[in-house]
Design an enzyme around this catalytic site. Structure first.
Site, PDB file in Angstrom:
ATOM      1  N   LYS A 132      42.490  40.571  29.189  1.00 34.08           N
ATOM      2  CA  LYS A 132      42.081  41.736  28.268  1.00 34.08           C
ATOM      3  C   LYS A 132      43.310  42.879  28.274  1.00 34.08           C
ATOM      4  O   LYS A 132      43.546  43.552  27.353  1.00 34.08           O
ATOM      5  CB  LYS A 132      41.070  42.521  28.989  1.00 34.08           C
ATOM      6  N   GLU A 150      46.487  45.696  39.467  1.00 36.23           N
ATOM      7  CA  GLU A 150      45.787  44.636  40.156  1.00 36.23           C
ATOM      8  C   GLU A 150      45.785  44.941  41.456  1.00 36.23           C
ATOM      9  O   GLU A 150      47.160  44.938  41.996  1.00 36.23           O
ATOM     10  CB  GLU A 150      46.284  43.368  39.849  1.00 36.23           C
ATOM     11  N   ARG A 155      47.586  37.875  42.938  1.00 33.36           N
ATOM     12  CA  ARG A 155      46.990  37.861  41.352  1.00 33.36           C
ATOM     13  C   ARG A 155      47.808  38.665  40.334  1.00 33.36           C
ATOM     14  O   ARG A 155      47.944  38.488  39.331  1.00 33.36           O
ATOM     15  CB  ARG A 155      45.427  38.375  41.683  1.00 33.36           C
ATOM     16  N   ASP A 195      37.391  46.337  33.790  1.00 30.45           N
ATOM     17  CA  ASP A 195      36.823  45.041  33.729  1.00 30.45           C
ATOM     18  C   ASP A 195      36.552  44.717  35.304  1.00 30.45           C
ATOM     19  O   ASP A 195      37.263  44.141  35.900  1.00 30.45           O
ATOM     20  CB  ASP A 195      37.997  43.958  33.117  1.00 30.45           C
ATOM     21  N   CYS A 248      31.202  40.147  33.468  1.00 28.36           N
ATOM     22  CA  CYS A 248      30.935  38.985  33.188  1.00 28.36           C
ATOM     23  C   CYS A 248      29.664  38.414  33.808  1.00 28.36           C
ATOM     24  O   CYS A 248      29.590  37.314  34.340  1.00 28.36           O
ATOM     25  CB  CYS A 248      31.980  37.812  33.159  1.00 28.36           C
TER      26      CYS A 248
END
Length: 441
Positions: A132, A150, A155, A195, A248
C-alpha cells in the site's frame, strides 16, 4: 466495488479446506452473514486470487500489459492492478526492474480511497512490506513527502528494499512505534493510512499460519491494538486531513465496530466511505477499508532539515553527476560517508530512519561510488544505459560480468528499465549489483 456478481475463478493460487477452518470462526461467520454463508464457504474451494500492480512511477498500466511476460487481467477497483495466473512473478526480470509490485488484488482497494495526495505530507503508519505504501507513492507522482513506518526492524528492512526497487524518490522509511512517531510529528500529515495488524481472516486461503494462529482471544487482542494505533493516527493527522483504516479480516470487532468506536470517541471525524470485499462476491480475498475525514483539530508543519554543508564532498559528487548523469539531484544531505537527495520539505529526523529520499552513494577513499538506489531511480536519458538481452540480464542479476564497450559508470537495463550499476573498463562491465539482491539464474 462490492459487486454481487460472481466472477470466474482465477487460475492458480492456493485453496483452503473448510475442514481446516476454526469452528468458532465458522459459527461467527454464519451468524454474521446469514443466507450468504453457503456461498462464503464455497469460496474456499476456489483458488486464492493473485495479482500484480503496475508501478506507475516507472511504467503505465498499458505499458505493463505490453511488457509483462505473463497474461494480465484488470482488477476492477484499481486502475493499475491486474490478476495473474500460476506464474511466479518475483522470478522475472521485470520484477527486479521494479515494473510491478506483487499484491493480492483486494489489498489494492485501500490506497485509492485517498484523493489528491500529490504534493502532500502522507504517512503509511504500518507499512511493511510496502504494497500500500508504494501504491501511495505512485499516486503522489514523486511530489510531497511520504513517510513509510514499520515498528519491526526486520520488516522495515524489507520495506526499504521494496521502496528502493520501485524507484521511490520522496519517501522516508522509519522504524518507530505509532506513539513515538505521534510524539515526533504531531498534526503534521495531510493523509494517514492505517493498514492495521489484524487477525488475518481474509488471508486464510493464502497463509496457513493465519489459520493456525486464529482464536477469538487473538481477534480481541487485535481490536485493542488497532484502537491504540488509531489514537496515534489521530494525533498525527492535521485538521482537514484524511484517514484510511484497513484490515484483511472479516471480524466486525476489527472492522465496522472499530470504526464505530473511533467515531463515537472522536466527534470531529466524519465517515466518508467504507468498502468490504468478500471472496464470494469479488475475485479477491477478504479486505475492509474505511475513509474518514477530520474536521477540527491542530495543524503543524515539519521542522525542516537544517541546510547541509558538504563543501568538497558536494564538488566530488557534482563531478560524478556531470560525467555520468543527465539529471541533477538537489537537497543533498550527508550522513557519515553516505550522500542522500532528500525529498523537498523533508523534516529533521526525530525517530530511527532506514532510508530518506534517494541514497546517491558513498564517499570511499576520496572518490564517489554510486548506490543501487540511484540506479533504480533513473529513467531513460538520465544516464548512459546499457540495454541487455534476456540472457545477459539474467546473468547480470546473478552477479556475472559481461562484455561492454566504453568506460565508466553505466546503468545496466532491460527493456529500457535499470537493474543496477556496472563499471566498464577494458571492454568488461564489472557487476555492481548488491550481493544481497543477486538471484540464481
Amino acid at each position: 466495488m462490492n459487486n454481487d456478481k460472481k466472477l470466474s475463478p482465477p487460475a492458480g493460487g492456493l485453496c483452503c479446506s473448510v475442514n481446516n477452518l476454526p469452528q468458532e470462526f465458522l459459527l461467527r461467520m454464519k451468524n454474521d452473514i446469514g443466507v450468504e454463508f453457503g456461498d462464503f464457504l464455497a469460496s474456499y474451494d476456489m483458488p486464492a486470487a493473485r495479482g500484480v500492480r503496475a508501478n506507475t512511477l516507472k511504467v503505465s498500466a498499458e505499458e505493463l500489459k505490453a511488457l509483462a511476460p505473463f497474461p494480465l487481467e484488470p482488477v476492477p477497483w484499481c486502475d493499475c492492478g491486474f490478476y495473474i495466473g500460476e506464474e511466479r512473478p518475483g522470478k522475472f526480470i521485470e520484477h527486479a526492474a521494479g515494473l510491478y509490485y506483487v499484491q493480492e488484488p483486494s489489498a489494492m482497494c485501500a490506497a485509492p480511497l485517498f484523493k489528491d495526495i500529490r504534493g502532500k505530507n502522507v504517512l503509511d503508519l504500518c507499512s511493511a512490506p510496502g504494497g500500500k505504501g508504494t501504491q501511495l507513492a505512485a499516486q503522489m507522482c514523486g511530489e510531497g513527502v511520504l513517510f513509510l513506518n514499520e515498528i519491526v526492524f526486520s520488516r522495515a528492512k524489507i520495506l526499504s528494499q521494496n521502496v528502493e526497487r520501485m524507484g521511490v524518490k520522496n519517501s522516508i522509511v522509519t522504524v518507530a512505534s505509532p506513539q513515538k512517531l505521534a510524539a515526533a510529528y504531531h498534526a503534521c500529515f495531510d493523509a494517514v493510512l492505517v493498514d492495521a495488524p489484524c487477525s488475518g481472516e481474509g488471508m486464510f486461503k493464502k497463509e496457513e499460519a493465519a489459520v493456525s494462529e486464529w482464536s477469538a482471544e487473538n481477534v480481541t487482542m487485535c481490536a485493542l491494538r488497532q484502537a491504540e494505533i488509531l489514537e496515534s493516527a489521530d494525533v498525527l493527522l492535521k485538521a482537514g486531513g484524511s484517514l484510511v483504516y484497513s484490515t484483511c479480516t472479516f471480524s466486525k470487532d476489527e472492522d465496522e465496530k472499530q470504526i464505530e468506536r473511533f467515531l463515537a470517541a472522536h466527534k470531529n471525524y466524519t465517515l466518508v466511505r467504507t468498502e468490504k470485499l468478500w471472496p464470494h462476491k469479488v475475485r479477491g480475498e477478504g479486505h475492509f477499508a474505511a475513509l474518514l475525514k477530520k474536521g477540527e483539530g491542530e495543524e503543524n508543519e515539519f521542522f525542516p532539515v537544517p541546510p547541509a554543508k558538504l563543501n568538497e564532498r558536494e564538488k566530488l559528487y557534482r563531478s560524478f553527476e556531470r560525467e555520468f548523469l543527465n539529471v541533477r539531484f538537489e537537497n543533498l544531505y550527508a550522513v557519515g560517508d553516505s550522500l542522500y537527495s532528500l525529498p523537498f520539505g523533508a523534516p529533521a529526523v526525530k525517530v530511527q530512519t532506514l532510508r530518506a529520499g534517494v541514497k546517491l552513494g558513498d564517499f570511499i577513499s576520496g572518490r564517489f561510488v554510486p548506490d543501487h538506489a540511484l540506479a533504480m531511480s533513473l529513467k531513460r536519458g538520465e544516464a548512459d544505459f546499457v540495454d541487455l538481452d534476456e540472457d545477459t540480464a539474467r546473468a547480470y542479476l546473478s552477479g556475472l560480468t559481461f562484455s561492454c564497450d566504453g568506460s565508466g559508470w553505466r546503468a545496466a537495463a532491460y527493456k529500457g528499465y535499470p537493474l543496477g550499476w556496472v563499471k566498464v573498463s577494458g571492454g568488461v562491465a564489472k557487476n555492481h549489483l548488491p550481493k544481497g539482491l543477486r538471484i540464481n539464474k
